[in-house]
Design an enzyme around this catalytic site. Sequence first.
Site, short mmCIF file in Angstrom:
data_model
loop_
_atom_site.label_atom_id
_atom_site.label_comp_id
_atom_site.label_asym_id
_atom_site.label_seq_id
_atom_site.Cartn_x
_atom_site.Cartn_y
_atom_site.Cartn_z
N SER A 78 0.86 -1.26 -0.14
CA SER A 78 0.22 0.00 -0.12
C SER A 78 0.93 1.27 -0.01
O SER A 78 0.94 1.90 -1.25
CB SER A 78 -1.02 -0.05 1.07
OG SER A 78 -2.05 0.98 0.99
N ARG A 79 1.33 1.43 1.19
CA ARG A 79 2.28 2.73 1.19
C ARG A 79 3.36 2.47 2.32
O ARG A 79 2.92 1.84 3.42
CB ARG A 79 1.68 4.10 1.54
CG ARG A 79 0.75 4.72 0.40
CD ARG A 79 1.69 5.19 -0.75
NE ARG A 79 0.99 5.84 -1.59
CZ ARG A 79 0.66 5.22 -2.91
NH1 ARG A 79 0.94 4.14 -3.06
NH2 ARG A 79 -0.04 5.80 -3.99
N PHE B 88 1.53 -1.81 -9.44
CA PHE B 88 0.68 -1.31 -10.38
C PHE B 88 1.18 -1.48 -11.85
O PHE B 88 0.46 -1.38 -12.75
CB PHE B 88 0.46 0.29 -10.19
CG PHE B 88 1.86 0.80 -10.86
CD1 PHE B 88 2.94 0.88 -10.08
CD2 PHE B 88 1.79 1.48 -11.94
CE1 PHE B 88 3.98 1.61 -10.55
CE2 PHE B 88 2.96 1.96 -12.64
CZ PHE B 88 4.38 2.05 -11.95
N HIS C 118 7.93 -0.96 -5.82
CA HIS C 118 6.91 -0.27 -6.02
C HIS C 118 6.07 -0.67 -7.63
O HIS C 118 5.97 0.23 -8.54
CB HIS C 118 6.67 1.31 -5.82
CG HIS C 118 5.50 2.00 -5.69
ND1 HIS C 118 5.26 2.83 -4.49
CD2 HIS C 118 4.14 1.56 -6.17
CE1 HIS C 118 3.97 3.21 -4.70
NE2 HIS C 118 3.25 2.35 -5.32
N GLU D 227 11.23 5.22 0.24
CA GLU D 227 11.14 4.96 -1.15
C GLU D 227 11.48 5.90 -2.25
O GLU D 227 12.25 5.77 -3.19
CB GLU D 227 10.22 4.00 -1.57
CG GLU D 227 8.91 4.83 -2.00
CD GLU D 227 7.72 4.34 -2.26
OE1 GLU D 227 7.73 3.02 -1.83
OE2 GLU D 227 7.07 4.32 -3.36
P1 NAI Z 1 -9.78 2.24 -1.60
O1 NAI Z 1 -10.14 3.68 -1.32
O2 NAI Z 1 -10.75 1.67 -2.50
O3 NAI Z 1 -10.07 1.31 -0.32
C1 NAI Z 1 -9.22 2.01 1.14
C2 NAI Z 1 -9.94 1.09 1.96
O4 NAI Z 1 -9.12 1.43 3.37
C3 NAI Z 1 -11.68 1.57 2.37
O5 NAI Z 1 -12.39 0.73 2.29
C4 NAI Z 1 -11.57 2.52 3.40
O6 NAI Z 1 -12.42 2.42 4.34
C5 NAI Z 1 -10.23 1.71 4.24
N1 NAI Z 1 -9.54 2.62 5.37
C6 NAI Z 1 -9.47 3.85 5.32
N2 NAI Z 1 -8.87 4.37 6.48
C7 NAI Z 1 -8.73 3.37 7.19
C8 NAI Z 1 -8.32 3.01 8.47
N3 NAI Z 1 -7.67 3.99 9.28
N4 NAI Z 1 -8.19 1.73 9.12
C9 NAI Z 1 -8.73 0.53 8.06
N5 NAI Z 1 -9.09 0.84 6.82
C10 NAI Z 1 -9.23 2.19 6.45
O7 NAI Z 1 -8.35 2.12 -2.19
P2 NAI Z 1 -7.60 0.98 -2.91
O8 NAI Z 1 -7.81 1.59 -4.54
O9 NAI Z 1 -8.14 -0.19 -2.40
O10 NAI Z 1 -6.14 1.44 -2.71
C11 NAI Z 1 -5.55 1.10 -1.47
C12 NAI Z 1 -4.28 1.84 -1.26
O11 NAI Z 1 -3.46 0.84 -2.24
C13 NAI Z 1 -3.98 3.03 -2.11
O12 NAI Z 1 -4.33 4.01 -1.05
C14 NAI Z 1 -2.39 3.23 -2.30
O13 NAI Z 1 -1.84 3.53 -1.13
C15 NAI Z 1 -2.14 1.68 -2.53
N6 NAI Z 1 -1.90 1.40 -3.79
C16 NAI Z 1 -0.54 0.84 -4.27
C17 NAI Z 1 -0.19 0.48 -5.43
C18 NAI Z 1 1.14 -0.12 -5.60
O14 NAI Z 1 1.76 -0.05 -6.83
N7 NAI Z 1 1.73 -0.90 -4.77
C19 NAI Z 1 -0.94 0.77 -6.60
C20 NAI Z 1 -2.09 1.64 -6.22
C21 NAI Z 1 -2.64 1.74 -4.78
#
Ligand code: NAI
Length: 335
Positions: free
Chosen positions: A232-233, A297, A294, A262
Amino acid sequence: MTKIAFFSTQAYDRHFFENSSDKHRFEFFETRLKSNTVQLADGFDGVCVFVNDKVDADILKRLSEMDVGLVALRCAGFNNVDLKAAEKHNVRIMRVPAYSPEAVAEHAVALILTLARKTHKAYNRIRDGNFSLDRLTGFNVNGKTIGVIGTGKIGQAFIRIAQGFGTEIIAFDKYPSKALTQKGVHYMALDDVLANSDILSLHCPLTPETSHLINQETLGKMKKGAMLINTSRGKLVDTSAVIESLKQNHLGSLGIDVYEQEEKLFFRDLSEVIIRDDQIARLMLFPNVLITAHQGFFTKESLEEITRITLKNFDDYENKQETENEVSCKLLKEC
Ligand code: NAI
């Protein structure tokens, strides 16, 4: 015609964006957007940035002084943008909210299977003519309990795959999904997810609330020998605490596609450079740690979708259209 300055561009960005539109004019800079490069945006209508570009209050002020009214992110996460400052300086922020959740979810699964079956070691051994199975004992993913933190688009794609392995899925999310509960996902308190997971996979965004979600205390609550996966991050995890837990043999294995520091390392070839980051150097030495830079994606399908949606964001900006791809304090009802 909207003029856009691309920052943090790699060869693949040029490949996908160059000649992709006759409606807009693009210029590509390899450098990140930061205080000593923001001047490059002078004369453009917008900038197009990626995960490690810092779009803080100072940068946004300077962009607005140069009449740059758009920051288009080529990614989903927007933790690197100061949304309050964007509002103050009247700069629109657009992103690509979902391009291929499956790409990241599949990468998380790839990290799990590699660590569970040590295929990264087998690959290297066999290239060296070593066909022994000594110390390659793995474990079945089948029958294990997988904890998922954040059950949004990527978390859900991950759960769909993980359930196929015959696993029990437990989850923590601020906003649990009824649909997932009906599909057999058990939501519980964060501490219970930590205590019961054989494998823990992070899929929540980076926010002030989730920064260092995995720290000395929460690691202590995890099962001894558990696997931690972070696609994620980087800042969701306190790297020093994770290193200590690995050294104590408490955390069983670690798979990361993102790393706290990173921006100083990833997306560059540093093979002939002395790595000054002692934490990544330490992580690289553990036999039970797998690091990718990273690339979650990074699939053909994702890149095509990122290009398509980013071009649409440029069109919507030019036509002063509202779009669901915009992020702002007002729309998020936060900050
Ligand atoms: P999304 O917005 O669809 O889902 C995020 C989920 O986390 C939501 O269900 C939200 O309610 C939950 N959430 C928010 N705050 C929270 C907390 N404090 N505790 C528990 N859950 C919480 O986002 P999506 O598309 O699923 O992406 C998630 C993350 O993945 C992105 O924010 C990004 O950081 C990361 N990412 C990494 C990539 C990579 O290449 N490694 C590429 C794309 C995204």
